[in-house]
Design an enzyme around this catalytic site. Sequence first.
Site, PDB file in Angstrom:
ATOM      1  N   GLY A 196       0.687  -1.199  -0.136  1.00 19.84           N
ATOM      2  CA  GLY A 196      -0.121   0.059   0.177  1.00 19.84           C
ATOM      3  C   GLY A 196       0.616   1.215  -0.027  1.00 19.84           C
ATOM      4  CD  GLU A 224       4.423   9.124 -10.748  1.00 15.19           C
ATOM      5  OE1 GLU A 224       5.102   9.074 -11.620  1.00 15.19           O
ATOM      6  OE2 GLU A 224       4.089  10.450 -10.117  1.00 15.19           O
ATOM      7  CG  HIS A 241       3.088   0.653  -5.304  1.00 12.35           C
ATOM      8  ND1 HIS A 241       3.190   1.636  -4.618  1.00 12.35           N
ATOM      9  CD2 HIS A 241       3.688  -0.173  -4.727  1.00 12.35           C
ATOM     10  CE1 HIS A 241       3.839   1.240  -3.595  1.00 12.35           C
ATOM     11  NE2 HIS A 241       3.979  -0.112  -3.812  1.00 12.35           N
ATOM     12  CD  GLN A 253       6.918  -8.270   3.663  1.00  8.05           C
ATOM     13  OE1 GLN A 253       6.258  -9.269   3.229  1.00  8.05           O
ATOM     14  NE2 GLN A 253       7.468  -7.435   3.020  1.00  8.05           N
ATOM     15  CE  LYS A 286      12.433   1.011  -3.792  1.00  9.69           C
ATOM     16  NZ  LYS A 286      11.730   0.124  -2.684  1.00  9.69           N
ATOM     17  CD  GLN A 302       9.312  -8.508  -3.012  1.00  9.86           C
ATOM     18  OE1 GLN A 302       9.169  -8.463  -1.835  1.00  9.86           O
ATOM     19  NE2 GLN A 302       8.833  -7.489  -3.843  1.00  9.86           N
ATOM     20  CE  LYS A 310       7.998   8.543  -9.349  1.00  9.04           C
ATOM     21  NZ  LYS A 310       7.354   9.878  -8.913  1.00  9.04           N
ATOM     22  CB  SER A 311      10.725   3.930  -1.930  1.00 10.79           C
ATOM     23  OG  SER A 311      10.632   3.307  -0.665  1.00 10.79           O
ATOM     24  CB  SER A 312       6.009   3.469   0.414  1.00 14.97           C
ATOM     25  OG  SER A 312       4.919   2.630  -0.254  1.00 14.97           O
TER      26      SER A 312
HETATM   27  P1  AMP Z   1       6.007  -2.612  -1.843  1.00 16.88           P
HETATM   28  O1  AMP Z   1       4.642  -2.001  -1.429  1.00 16.88           O
HETATM   29  O2  AMP Z   1       7.106  -1.689  -1.364  1.00 16.88           O
HETATM   30  O3  AMP Z   1       6.017  -3.963  -1.007  1.00 16.88           O
HETATM   31  O4  AMP Z   1       5.921  -2.590  -3.281  1.00 16.88           O
HETATM   32  C1  AMP Z   1       5.043  -3.510  -3.904  1.00 16.88           C
HETATM   33  C2  AMP Z   1       5.524  -3.664  -5.361  1.00 16.88           C
HETATM   34  O5  AMP Z   1       5.920  -2.462  -6.085  1.00 16.88           O
HETATM   35  C3  AMP Z   1       6.814  -4.837  -5.201  1.00 16.88           C
HETATM   36  O6  AMP Z   1       6.800  -5.711  -6.189  1.00 16.88           O
HETATM   37  C4  AMP Z   1       8.013  -3.526  -5.706  1.00 16.88           C
HETATM   38  O7  AMP Z   1       9.204  -3.877  -6.195  1.00 16.88           O
HETATM   39  C5  AMP Z   1       7.145  -2.480  -6.522  1.00 16.88           C
HETATM   40  N1  AMP Z   1       7.765  -1.232  -6.650  1.00 16.88           N
HETATM   41  C6  AMP Z   1       8.073  -0.500  -5.321  1.00 16.88           C
HETATM   42  N2  AMP Z   1       8.472   0.577  -5.677  1.00 16.88           N
HETATM   43  C7  AMP Z   1       8.842   0.604  -7.107  1.00 16.88           C
HETATM   44  C8  AMP Z   1       9.346   1.317  -8.216  1.00 16.88           C
HETATM   45  N3  AMP Z   1       9.811   2.658  -7.838  1.00 16.88           N
HETATM   46  N4  AMP Z   1       9.489   0.986  -9.325  1.00 16.88           N
HETATM   47  C9  AMP Z   1       8.841  -0.210  -9.810  1.00 16.88           C
HETATM   48  N5  AMP Z   1       8.243  -1.139  -8.745  1.00 16.88           N
HETATM   49  C10 AMP Z   1       8.127  -0.824  -7.750  1.00 16.88           C
END
Ligand code: AMP
Length: 286
Positions: free
Chosen positions: A31, A35, A37, A61, A149, A153, A184-186
């Site tokens: 969640g 961008e 996601h 995790q 990213k 994983q 991009k990252s949460s």
């Molecule tokens: P997360 O919510 O952080 O667990 O991410 C969910 C999915 O979104 C995972 O497969 C991440 O690798 C992918 N994701 C997160 N950030 C990015 C990004 N900047 N570019 C591409 N995929 C991303």
Amino acid sequence: MKIIESPEELQKVTSNYRVQGKKIGFVPTMGFLHEGHEQLIRQAKQQNEIVVLSIFVNPLQFGEGEDLNHYPRDEEHDKEVARKLGVDIIFFPTVKNMYPTEPAIKLTVTKRTNVLCGKSRPGHFGGVVTVLAKLFHLCQPSSAYFGMKDAQQVAVVEALVNDLNFPVEIVPVPTVREPDGLAKSSRNVNLSPQEREEASAILKALQSGRKMIQDGETGIENVKTAVNTFIENNTHGKIDYIELLSYPSLEPVDKPMGQMILATAVKFERARLIDNLVFDSNGEII
Ligand code: AMP
């Protein structure tokens, strides 16, 4: 758009789609959608008839002292994004829904995990594949979308579906970046303004390492040292690791060969950032 909380209900709905022969694309997330996601969802939408998005901050995790309790959340924003992109089902389970009792079975990852993030996050990938095994059974996707990213994983999830014969195609999606290159990252919201500015040095450092290989450098340690120096000189972050490994097997290499990953994790005050480049022995991005 259906919003489903109950695992049993999701399985019933996806079973119906399967009986109708519909292709289901699955995007698992924690969640606070951005961008990165969105790109996964768009690709799933293009390649499938039904798109299921899961939003679940999976306690299995997260290790001791990690940011489980501070992980950013915004349900309303996430629903809006999902609706805008044409997601068919959001699976939004509670922890109690997913783990009504302490699980009797947890999966363990034995390869591709004692390096990179796996090294400093023992048990992390075990938690990831355990929840994914459940989610794959509930969602019954033909394809599941993961961002590069989190390249480790992707490598571990490919091993999961190969070793345990899940009938799911894993689709890696290139990293989506801010204009200055920061992935991009949460977790980026937890950077101070100064850290946010400094964070663009992470990609620049990785690119300079890749360029060294492109220019003929064969010393792995030289490349890692240069990346290290660049990050140290340009940020106040604490480097967790810098690794150059084969990809996706994540084994050490003596010299540039085959497909490789150059990856780093940098800890700032309230956010640990990761990034990587995957390229061949000529330094060409894959
Ligand atoms: P997360 O919510 O952080 O667990 O991410 C969910 C999915 O979104 C995972 O497969 C991440 O690798 C992918 N994701 C997160 N950030 C990015 C990004 N900047 N570019 C591409 N995929 C991303």
